[in-house]
Design an enzyme around this catalytic site. Structure first.
Site, mmCIF file in Angstrom:
data_model
loop_
_atom_site.group_PDB
_atom_site.id
_atom_site.type_symbol
_atom_site.label_atom_id
_atom_site.label_comp_id
_atom_site.label_asym_id
_atom_site.label_seq_id
_atom_site.Cartn_x
_atom_site.Cartn_y
_atom_site.Cartn_z
ATOM 1 N N LYS A 22 0.833 -1.206 0.000
ATOM 2 C CA LYS A 22 0.000 0.000 0.000
ATOM 3 C C LYS A 22 0.874 1.266 0.000
ATOM 4 O O LYS A 22 0.689 2.153 -0.833
ATOM 5 C CB LYS A 22 -0.893 0.001 1.252
ATOM 6 C CG LYS A 22 -1.590 1.309 1.508
ATOM 7 C CD LYS A 22 -2.443 1.277 2.741
ATOM 8 C CE LYS A 22 -1.776 1.712 4.003
ATOM 9 N NZ LYS A 22 -1.537 3.155 4.170
ATOM 10 N N ASN A 23 1.830 1.328 0.928
ATOM 11 C CA ASN A 23 2.581 2.574 1.073
ATOM 12 C C ASN A 23 3.525 2.838 -0.098
ATOM 13 O O ASN A 23 3.994 3.955 -0.276
ATOM 14 C CB ASN A 23 3.362 2.573 2.393
ATOM 15 C CG ASN A 23 2.423 2.760 3.580
ATOM 16 O OD1 ASN A 23 1.233 3.045 3.405
ATOM 17 N ND2 ASN A 23 2.947 2.580 4.780
ATOM 18 N N CYS A 116 -5.729 12.627 12.754
ATOM 19 C CA CYS A 116 -6.129 11.278 12.424
ATOM 20 C C CYS A 116 -6.419 10.570 13.730
ATOM 21 O O CYS A 116 -6.287 11.153 14.791
ATOM 22 C CB CYS A 116 -5.061 10.557 11.613
ATOM 23 S SG CYS A 116 -3.696 9.991 12.604
ATOM 24 N N ARG A 121 -0.525 14.393 13.738
ATOM 25 C CA ARG A 121 0.276 14.080 12.543
ATOM 26 C C ARG A 121 0.501 15.297 11.647
ATOM 27 O O ARG A 121 -0.160 15.464 10.619
ATOM 28 C CB ARG A 121 -0.357 12.938 11.746
ATOM 29 C CG ARG A 121 -0.257 11.615 12.465
ATOM 30 C CD ARG A 121 -0.857 10.492 11.652
ATOM 31 N NE ARG A 121 0.041 10.023 10.618
ATOM 32 C CZ ARG A 121 -0.263 9.032 9.780
ATOM 33 N NH1 ARG A 121 -1.435 8.452 9.864
ATOM 34 N NH2 ARG A 121 0.587 8.628 8.875
ATOM 35 N N ASP A 304 3.841 0.444 12.172
ATOM 36 C CA ASP A 304 2.651 -0.169 11.565
ATOM 37 C C ASP A 304 2.462 -1.628 11.980
ATOM 38 O O ASP A 304 1.481 -2.263 11.587
ATOM 39 C CB ASP A 304 2.740 -0.081 10.025
ATOM 40 C CG ASP A 304 2.449 1.321 9.520
ATOM 41 O OD1 ASP A 304 2.006 2.174 10.312
ATOM 42 O OD2 ASP A 304 2.666 1.578 8.314
ATOM 43 N N ARG A 396 -8.922 -0.380 3.809
ATOM 44 C CA ARG A 396 -7.990 0.637 3.303
ATOM 45 C C ARG A 396 -6.658 0.011 2.948
ATOM 46 O O ARG A 396 -6.015 0.439 1.992
ATOM 47 C CB ARG A 396 -7.720 1.700 4.394
ATOM 48 C CG ARG A 396 -8.839 2.667 4.612
ATOM 49 C CD ARG A 396 -8.386 3.767 5.524
ATOM 50 N NE ARG A 396 -7.079 4.251 5.068
ATOM 51 C CZ ARG A 396 -6.214 4.909 5.819
ATOM 52 N NH1 ARG A 396 -6.502 5.199 7.060
ATOM 53 N NH2 ARG A 396 -5.051 5.295 5.322
#
Ligand code: UD1
Length: 420
Positions: A22-23, A116, A121, A304, A396
């Site tokens: 994803k990133n 968030c 952030r 993460d 997501r």
């Protein structure tokens, strides 16, 4: 709304393929704004965040098509240099369009992402970096508005190594006049892949994967194709799924070099690992040992993976200490894990996890992406039925996680619900 229903207690076994990161893809997609033409991004994961980034690009005038995990992007008709609040608030990574837009078109208007689930952030490093490259930046009604005739190279020293700010400045500077130095740059594999993609488009970049990245601006870039690297966080999550259920799982199509810190901690916890070039087999021990973890920038233990690690430690044979150094208040999963019977105490950025013999199924609520993953992991081992609400968070960043888990023998399914 949808929820996951999980009947815990099944030992997972079998093989699972890891999807594209994803990133990584969220950085590759905006990088296509840097040259006009057609691109293919292979191994693109089917995720809600990829759809959101596609919408951001479509707003800008880009043509996006997603089929069989291939994302085809055409940037010939870019006409608007804006990312609206409605999209940026859904996904902070939308801010990645700032660098390429101001770098190539001399103008960008991007909404501030706002807070968030686990804190404010900030985006100050992104803004400072773009300013150093010569852009005039103002904040106007919740938007970052950046203008520049032509960006110029600069020496930029980040106080913290930020993934997003490093990516944004790299994308802004590839077309700038002269040399840019990014000191204290992020070294994450996703940033290395972004840099290599830019090089394949014609950019001149050295030092990727080190603290200092040097970029020599070029006049023009050309489109290129790229294959997204495997998702190291999805890989780690499935390894923990094997470990927490007392199972034996093989993850395939991954790059174990990208998650060595997680592998070492799993070994410390007593898991048996067989590590290949592109696979890892994990066999759980009879009892998980308690192992302390401190999150750190790459190649350290990723923030993460912190929520998933706490889930694993919640059934360990003893007490462990998990320290979060990247996002200090990223502990929204803890009260939900406690609802499942975990014994965890949080003091500032430190969680003390006292392992319990058993977790018990309950209704819990996802608050963010990785928190959701930790609740699913806990649900897989909890006695009886666990219901995880607000699972839009998990979609997501994990491609059809319940189907992958089902193939490993888990009893988990998706249901429609009115509950919020
Ligand atoms: C990226 C990842 C996210 C991961 C995080 C840390 C993407 C799309 N997201 O997020 O999954 O958890 O890296 O590995 O790649 N900071 C500032 N000012 C800034 C920017 C960041 O102070 O302008 C701080 C942050 O608050 C945090 C630290 O820097 O404490 C690192 O954050 P950063 O690496 O920027 O995270 P993201 O790029 O947002």
């Amino acid at each position: 709304m949808e929820k996951f229903v999980i009947i815990g207690g099944k030992k997972l076994s079998g093989e699972v393929e890891i999807s594209g990161a994803k990133n990584s893809v969220l950085a590759l997609m905006p990088a296509t704004l840097l040259a006009s033409g057609t691109y293919k991004i292979y191994n693109t994961p089917d995720l809600r965040d990829v759809k959101t980034m596609s919408q951001v690009l479509i707003e800008i005038g880009v043509n996006v098509n997603f089929e069989n995990h291939i994302l085809t992007i055409n940037t010939e008709n870019v006409s608007k240099y804006e990312a609206p609040y409605e999209l940026v608030k859904k996904m902070r990574a939308s801010i990645y369009v700032l660098g390429p837009l101001v770098g190539r078109f001399g103008y960008a208007k991007v909404s501030l992402p706002g807070g968030c689930a686990w804190g404010p952030r900030p985006v100050d490093l992104h803004i400072e970096g773009i300013k150093k490259l010569g852009a005039e930046v103002e904040l106007d009604s919740g938007y970052i508005v950046a203008r520049a005739k032509k960006l110029h190279g600069a020496k930029i020293h980040f106080d913290k190594p930020s993934v997003g700010a490093t990516g944004n400045v790299m994308m802004a500077s590839v077309l700038a006049k002269g040399i840019t130095l990014i000191e204290n740059a992020a070294k994450e594999p996703e940033i290395v892949q972004l840099g290599e993609f830019l090089i394949s488009m014609g950019a001149k970049i050295t030092g990727l994967g080190t603290d200092t990245i040097e970029i020599e601006g070029v006049d023009e870039l050309k489109p290129a194709d790229v294959t997204t690297i495997p998702d190291r966080i999805e890989a780690g999550t499935f390894l923990i799924a094997g470990a927490i259920t007392g199972g034996k799982v093989k993850i395939k199509k991954c790059n174990p070099k990208h998650f060595e810190a997680v592998l070492l901690k799993l070994e410390d916890a007593g898991c048996y690992l067989n590590v290949g070039d592109d696979f890892v087999e994990i066999e759980a021990p009879d009892e998980i040992k308690p192992v302390d973890v401190t999150t750190a920038v790459y190649p350290g233990f990723p923030t993460d993976m912190q929520a998933q690690w706490i889930a694993l430690m919640s059934i360990a044979n003893g007490t462990s200490v998990v320290t979060e150094t990247i996002f200090y208040d990223r502990f929204k999963h803890v009260p939900e894990l406690v609802r499942l019977g975990a014994d965890i105490e949080v003091n500032e950025n430190v969680a003390i996890v006292r392992g319990v013999r058993k977790l018990k199924g309950a209704k819990v609520m996802s608050t963010d992406l990785r928190a959701s993953a930790s609740l699913i992991l806990a649900g897989l081992v909890a006695e009886g039925k666990t219901e995880v609400l607000r699972i839009y968070h998990i979609d997501r960043g994990y491609e059809r996680i319940e189907e992958k888990l089902q193939r490993l023998g888990a009893q988990i399914w998706r249901e429609k619900t009115d509950e919020y």
